[in-house]
Design an enzyme around this catalytic site. Sequence first.
Site, PDB file in Angstrom:
ATOM      1  N   HIS A 101      39.358  38.763  46.481  1.00  0.00           N
ATOM      2  CA  HIS A 101      40.758  38.444  46.731  1.00  0.00           C
ATOM      3  C   HIS A 101      41.615  39.687  46.939  1.00  0.00           C
ATOM      4  CE1 HIS A 101      40.390  34.249  44.606  1.00  0.00           C
ATOM      5  NE2 HIS A 101      39.576  34.398  45.630  1.00  0.00           N
ATOM      6  N   ASP A 119      36.924  36.946  42.865  1.00  0.00           N
ATOM      7  CA  ASP A 119      38.346  36.993  42.545  1.00  0.00           C
ATOM      8  C   ASP A 119      38.855  38.373  42.957  1.00  0.00           C
ATOM      9  OD1 ASP A 119      40.935  36.663  41.076  1.00  0.00           O
ATOM     10  OD2 ASP A 119      39.934  34.882  40.315  1.00  0.00           O
TER      11      ASP A 119
END
Length: 397
Positions: free
Chosen positions: A262, A239
Amino acid sequence: MSVASSDPISDNLVVFSRMARCSVSRVVLLLLCCMHLSAAAAGAAVYNVESYDARPDGRTDASRALASAWSAACRSPEPATVYVPDGEFFVSHSAFAGPCSGGRMTVQIDGTLVAPSGYTGSASSGGEWIVFDHVDGLTVSGGTLDGRGESLWACKAAGHGGCPDGATSMKVLNSRDVVISGVKSVNSELYHVVIDGCEGVAVQDARIVAPGSSPNTDGIHVQSSSAVTITGASIQTGDDCISVGPGTSNLRVEHVSCGPGHGISIGSLGKESEEGGVENVTVSGAAFVGTENGLRIKTWGRAARSGAYVRGVVFEHALMRDVSNPIIIDQSYCPNDGGQGCPHQVAVKFDCSASKPCSGLGLQDIKLTFDGGKPAEATCQHADGTASGVLMPPSCL
């Protein structure tokens, strides 16, 4: 620059700048001796968890021993150190509470703390595996935290539902003057490190490792905190490498490597009707390799108004390689809307609200291309600002 979920990105400046690219044995023994005795030499009382029956076998729960060592150290009238020696120590859950008597508390970890092998967050842990609360003058140094999140990830990947929320590996709450140095966190069920409600935190040389497919495993999350610095971190996760939540101010991120992951994200903001803003954030010298995003600001695309905002942000001196979406400001963040909505060959995306547009944006000396030299594009919706220097792709402002 000001960003809100449905409120303006205005009034202040966001800058995206310069995206570019005796005997040896005796000495060793003396160094090791000095390392282990440094806390004592500095006048700190040392509380070894093995003195409280912790066993480095990776099976016997050391939670009670950690609690006893912490309790004794916290009562000490002088600075104190809780020491975890080499070896694997199984820890079901640990909560370290202050305030403490001696002014400074150190947790020195030379070994590995190992979480339960499944669903830590389903126990009475409150979604936290290791948590420090109201501990001013805290230092957490060295060691490895193994969150053993694989079972929870597999449950989520199966898609059958019924999976527990999981647990954050380490959370620091409501504390001031905190140092987290040289800590390695692997395979957390959820976030690896969370800083919430704190003031004056330095995260130094952290190493965070989880597969790119691991869900919701943000590397370092900061919210409701001020005067936080993150330097020299290496983050590989599934993430956001670093995520910035509501109520954060005076955050500086320097020389961080990110990938997979991310990217570095401010937000998402505006999910709740009442939220604090984010201001005075600088990200300098970050390297992104193989990430989904690079530098991103995201707010929820909802009709309901929120008090959240973003202003005074600088992204500078970043290096990106194989990054899908290098620079994004997104005021239409709706991750579960079922639509595609994915940028195609877009390197710079400013998707702002029509009613409260983005203003005061600045672009300077950016060079972003796709594999094979294919030119990238920049898209702007309701965004206004200035551009200077060499810009690839050309500015849409």
